[in-house]
Design a protein around this motif. Sequence first.
Motif, PDB file in Angstrom:
ATOM      1  N   SER A 198      -4.244   4.688   6.207  1.00 43.70           N
ATOM      2  CA  SER A 198      -2.875   4.196   6.231  1.00 43.70           C
ATOM      3  C   SER A 198      -1.969   5.251   5.616  1.00 43.70           C
ATOM      4  O   SER A 198      -2.400   6.042   4.781  1.00 43.70           O
ATOM      5  CB  SER A 198      -2.756   2.876   5.473  1.00 43.70           C
ATOM      6  N   LEU A 199      -0.718   5.221   6.063  1.00 47.98           N
ATOM      7  CA  LEU A 199       0.258   6.143   5.500  1.00 47.98           C
ATOM      8  C   LEU A 199       1.636   5.521   5.570  1.00 47.98           C
ATOM      9  O   LEU A 199       1.943   4.729   6.448  1.00 47.98           O
ATOM     10  CB  LEU A 199       0.238   7.497   6.223  1.00 47.98           C
ATOM     11  N   LYS A 200       2.446   5.885   4.596  1.00 47.71           N
ATOM     12  CA  LYS A 200       3.816   5.402   4.519  1.00 47.71           C
ATOM     13  C   LYS A 200       4.681   6.269   5.430  1.00 47.71           C
ATOM     14  O   LYS A 200       4.738   7.487   5.279  1.00 47.71           O
ATOM     15  CB  LYS A 200       4.306   5.485   3.072  1.00 47.71           C
ATOM     16  N   GLU A 201       5.350   5.613   6.401  1.00 49.48           N
ATOM     17  CA  GLU A 201       6.217   6.327   7.331  1.00 49.48           C
ATOM     18  C   GLU A 201       7.581   6.582   6.680  1.00 49.48           C
ATOM     19  O   GLU A 201       7.932   5.952   5.680  1.00 49.48           O
ATOM     20  CB  GLU A 201       6.415   5.502   8.607  1.00 49.48           C
ATOM     21  N   SER A 202       8.354   7.466   7.252  1.00 46.30           N
ATOM     22  CA  SER A 202       9.663   7.799   6.698  1.00 46.30           C
ATOM     23  C   SER A 202      10.652   6.644   6.825  1.00 46.30           C
ATOM     24  O   SER A 202      11.638   6.583   6.099  1.00 46.30           O
ATOM     25  CB  SER A 202      10.219   9.048   7.381  1.00 46.30           C
ATOM     26  N   THR A 244       8.020   1.775   6.803  1.00 47.78           N
ATOM     27  CA  THR A 244       6.874   0.996   7.263  1.00 47.78           C
ATOM     28  C   THR A 244       5.580   1.710   6.880  1.00 47.78           C
ATOM     29  O   THR A 244       5.580   2.880   6.493  1.00 47.78           O
ATOM     30  CB  THR A 244       6.915   0.796   8.790  1.00 47.78           C
ATOM     31  N   THR A 245       4.501   0.988   6.997  1.00 48.48           N
ATOM     32  CA  THR A 245       3.187   1.562   6.733  1.00 48.48           C
ATOM     33  C   THR A 245       2.379   1.507   8.023  1.00 48.48           C
ATOM     34  O   THR A 245       2.248   0.445   8.641  1.00 48.48           O
ATOM     35  CB  THR A 245       2.456   0.779   5.624  1.00 48.48           C
ATOM     36  N   ARG A 246       1.861   2.642   8.452  1.00 47.71           N
ATOM     37  CA  ARG A 246       0.991   2.691   9.624  1.00 47.71           C
ATOM     38  C   ARG A 246      -0.447   2.528   9.159  1.00 47.71           C
ATOM     39  O   ARG A 246      -0.915   3.254   8.284  1.00 47.71           O
ATOM     40  CB  ARG A 246       1.130   4.005  10.363  1.00 47.71           C
ATOM     41  N   VAL A 247      -1.161   1.580   9.747  1.00 50.23           N
ATOM     42  CA  VAL A 247      -2.564   1.331   9.416  1.00 50.23           C
ATOM     43  C   VAL A 247      -3.382   1.530  10.686  1.00 50.23           C
ATOM     44  O   VAL A 247      -3.091   0.924  11.720  1.00 50.23           O
ATOM     45  CB  VAL A 247      -2.766  -0.100   8.869  1.00 50.23           C
ATOM     46  N   PHE A 282     -14.859   6.238  20.975  1.00 54.65           N
ATOM     47  CA  PHE A 282     -13.905   6.089  19.873  1.00 54.65           C
ATOM     48  C   PHE A 282     -12.893   5.007  20.223  1.00 54.65           C
ATOM     49  O   PHE A 282     -12.297   5.029  21.301  1.00 54.65           O
ATOM     50  CB  PHE A 282     -13.180   7.417  19.631  1.00 54.65           C
ATOM     51  N   ASN A 283     -12.715   4.052  19.320  1.00 57.28           N
ATOM     52  CA  ASN A 283     -11.744   2.978  19.510  1.00 57.28           C
ATOM     53  C   ASN A 283     -10.905   2.865  18.255  1.00 57.28           C
ATOM     54  O   ASN A 283     -11.435   2.855  17.143  1.00 57.28           O
ATOM     55  CB  ASN A 283     -12.447   1.642  19.765  1.00 57.28           C
ATOM     56  N   ALA A 284      -9.595   2.771  18.432  1.00 58.71           N
ATOM     57  CA  ALA A 284      -8.682   2.655  17.294  1.00 58.71           C
ATOM     58  C   ALA A 284      -7.689   1.533  17.537  1.00 58.71           C
ATOM     59  O   ALA A 284      -7.227   1.318  18.652  1.00 58.71           O
ATOM     60  CB  ALA A 284      -7.936   3.967  17.079  1.00 58.71           C
ATOM     61  N   VAL A 285      -7.370   0.817  16.453  1.00 59.83           N
ATOM     62  CA  VAL A 285      -6.350  -0.220  16.477  1.00 59.83           C
ATOM     63  C   VAL A 285      -5.268   0.226  15.507  1.00 59.83           C
ATOM     64  O   VAL A 285      -5.538   0.425  14.321  1.00 59.83           O
ATOM     65  CB  VAL A 285      -6.927  -1.599  16.062  1.00 59.83           C
ATOM     66  N   VAL A 286      -4.046   0.384  16.016  1.00 62.68           N
ATOM     67  CA  VAL A 286      -2.933   0.871  15.203  1.00 62.68           C
ATOM     68  C   VAL A 286      -1.993  -0.292  14.923  1.00 62.68           C
ATOM     69  O   VAL A 286      -1.583  -1.001  15.840  1.00 62.68           O
ATOM     70  CB  VAL A 286      -2.174   2.003  15.927  1.00 62.68           C
ATOM     71  N   LYS A 287      -1.667  -0.485  13.650  1.00 64.61           N
ATOM     72  CA  LYS A 287      -0.741  -1.547  13.241  1.00 64.61           C
ATOM     73  C   LYS A 287       0.399  -0.920  12.465  1.00 64.61           C
ATOM     74  O   LYS A 287       0.223   0.082  11.783  1.00 64.61           O
ATOM     75  CB  LYS A 287      -1.448  -2.552  12.330  1.00 64.61           C
ATOM     76  N   LYS A 288       1.558  -1.553  12.569  1.00 62.94           N
ATOM     77  CA  LYS A 288       2.716  -1.124  11.795  1.00 62.94           C
ATOM     78  C   LYS A 288       3.100  -2.297  10.902  1.00 62.94           C
ATOM     79  O   LYS A 288       3.433  -3.375  11.397  1.00 62.94           O
ATOM     80  CB  LYS A 288       3.865  -0.732  12.723  1.00 62.94           C
TER      81      LYS A 288
END
Length: 122
Positions: A86-90, A93-96, A107-113
């Motif tokens: 996770s990282l804090k966006e400018s 919000t936080t991207r997870v 490879f499978n990824a689930v991106v949440k904001k």
Amino acid sequence: MSFMLNSAVLLTICALCAGVASSHTFLHKQQLPIKVLSHTPVESRIVDYYASPKYEFDYGVKDLKTGDIKNHWETRNGDVVKGIYSLKESDGTTRVVEYTADDHNGFNAVVKKVGVASHPII
């Protein structure tokens, strides 16, 4: 006189360079012994290609002065990898990102904001 002296010096330098060039050509044609530094040959290193890789790692950064806030962990057991970062966006919000990878599904990824985007008023 100085012109003649400079010409003589120049001719001497040219003659020396020609001698060096010819001796370099002579040395280049010879088969000189090559000294090899000793090292461990690649063939003698033992690599177990059948061992099941297994690891875990975790790290994080929380720099409130710059706003750099992020973390990451990952685990691997054989051909199965699972992780999250996770990282804090400018925009606040936080991207997870949660991800998995294996030899069957790839490879499978689930991106949440997480959070509401807002920009600071200056």
